[in-house]
Design a protein around this motif. Sequence first.
Motif, PDB file in Angstrom:
ATOM      1  N   ALA A  78       0.739  -1.280  -0.034  1.00 36.91           N
ATOM      2  CA  ALA A  78      -0.084   0.001   0.024  1.00 36.91           C
ATOM      3  C   ALA A  78       0.614   1.271  -0.011  1.00 36.91           C
ATOM      4  O   ALA A  78       0.478   2.396  -0.411  1.00 36.91           O
ATOM      5  CB  ALA A  78      -0.969   0.215   1.373  1.00 36.91           C
ATOM      6  N   ARG A  79       2.325   1.085   0.356  1.00 34.22           N
ATOM      7  CA  ARG A  79       3.001   2.620   0.528  1.00 34.22           C
ATOM      8  C   ARG A  79       3.037   2.900  -0.879  1.00 34.22           C
ATOM      9  O   ARG A  79       3.400   4.176  -1.125  1.00 34.22           O
ATOM     10  CB  ARG A  79       4.242   2.158   1.045  1.00 34.22           C
ATOM     11  N   GLY A  80       3.096   1.999  -1.871  1.00 38.16           N
ATOM     12  CA  GLY A  80       3.199   2.558  -3.388  1.00 38.16           C
ATOM     13  C   GLY A  80       2.001   3.226  -3.883  1.00 38.16           C
ATOM     14  O   GLY A  80       2.364   4.305  -4.674  1.00 38.16           O
ATOM     15  N   LEU A  81       0.925   3.336  -3.135  1.00 33.63           N
ATOM     16  CA  LEU A  81       0.196   4.186  -3.345  1.00 33.63           C
ATOM     17  C   LEU A  81       0.593   5.696  -3.097  1.00 33.63           C
ATOM     18  O   LEU A  81      -0.098   6.554  -3.715  1.00 33.63           O
ATOM     19  CB  LEU A  81      -1.351   3.926  -2.540  1.00 33.63           C
ATOM     20  N   LEU A  82       1.310   5.843  -2.157  1.00 34.04           N
ATOM     21  CA  LEU A  82       1.759   7.226  -1.829  1.00 34.04           C
ATOM     22  C   LEU A  82       2.537   7.806  -2.922  1.00 34.04           C
ATOM     23  O   LEU A  82       2.322   8.963  -3.048  1.00 34.04           O
ATOM     24  CB  LEU A  82       2.617   7.183  -0.510  1.00 34.04           C
TER      25      LEU A  82
END
Length: 231
Positions: free
Chosen positions: A61-65
Motif C-alpha cells: 500500500a505504500r506504493g499508493l503514496l
Amino acid sequence: VIMAGVLAALFTLFWPTFFSMAEIWERSETFAHGYIIFPISLWLIWRQRDELAQVPTRPDARGLLLLTAAGAGWLLADAGSVNVVAQYAFIALLIGAVWTLLGWAFVWAAFFPLMFLFFAVPVGEFLIQPLMGVTADFTVAMLQLTGIPVYREGAFFSIPSGDWSVVEGCSGLRYLIASVTLGVLYAYLTYRSWKRRLLFSIAAIIVPIFANSGRAYMIVMIAHLSDMKLA
C-alpha cells in the motif's frame, strides 16, 4: 499479467505525455537516445530475471503514496503545460505501479533498471547557457595562458587572427547527456560497489565538460596557427 495490464493502461491513459517525449526524441539529436531507454531497462530486468524470481512479491500500500504524489504532480504540470514535470511524473507513476503491485522488495532488487527510466525524459536544455559560459571561460583562459591576447564580450571574443563566438552547438550538451547516460549504465554493469559506481558517474559528468572546452580551445588554436585555413 496484472502488472503488464496496469502498465499498458498507464501508457494508454497518459499517451499524450509519452508522445510528447517521443516527439522530442524524434526532432532532437541531443535526446535521440530516449528511444533506447525503455528497451535497455527491460533488458536489465531480464538480465536479473533469476534473481528477481527469488524475490517475494506482494502488494504494498505504500506504493499508493508515490502513485498519489505522481498523479497530483502530473495534474498540476499538465494544467500548467510544464511538459518536463509531467513526463517525470509519468515515469514515477510507472514505478509507483510496480511498487504497489509487486512490493518494495522487488523495487529495491530492480532499483537501477527502474530509475534508469528517468533518462527517457528529454531534459537539459536549461544547461546550454551555463555550458556555453564554461566553454568560453575555459577557451579564453587557455588562450591567455598560451600568450595570445584576447578581447572578450560575453560569448564573443577576438584574437589577432580573427573573431570567434561560442554558440549553442559549442555548449557540449549533447556530449554531456550522452556521457552521463552511458556512463551511469557502464558503471552499473561494470562495478559492484555503489561507491565506485557513484565516482564513475561523477566522472561521466565532469570529463565531457572539460573535453568539450578543450575541443573548442584546440579548434581556435589550430585556426590561429594556420592563418584561419584549418579547423
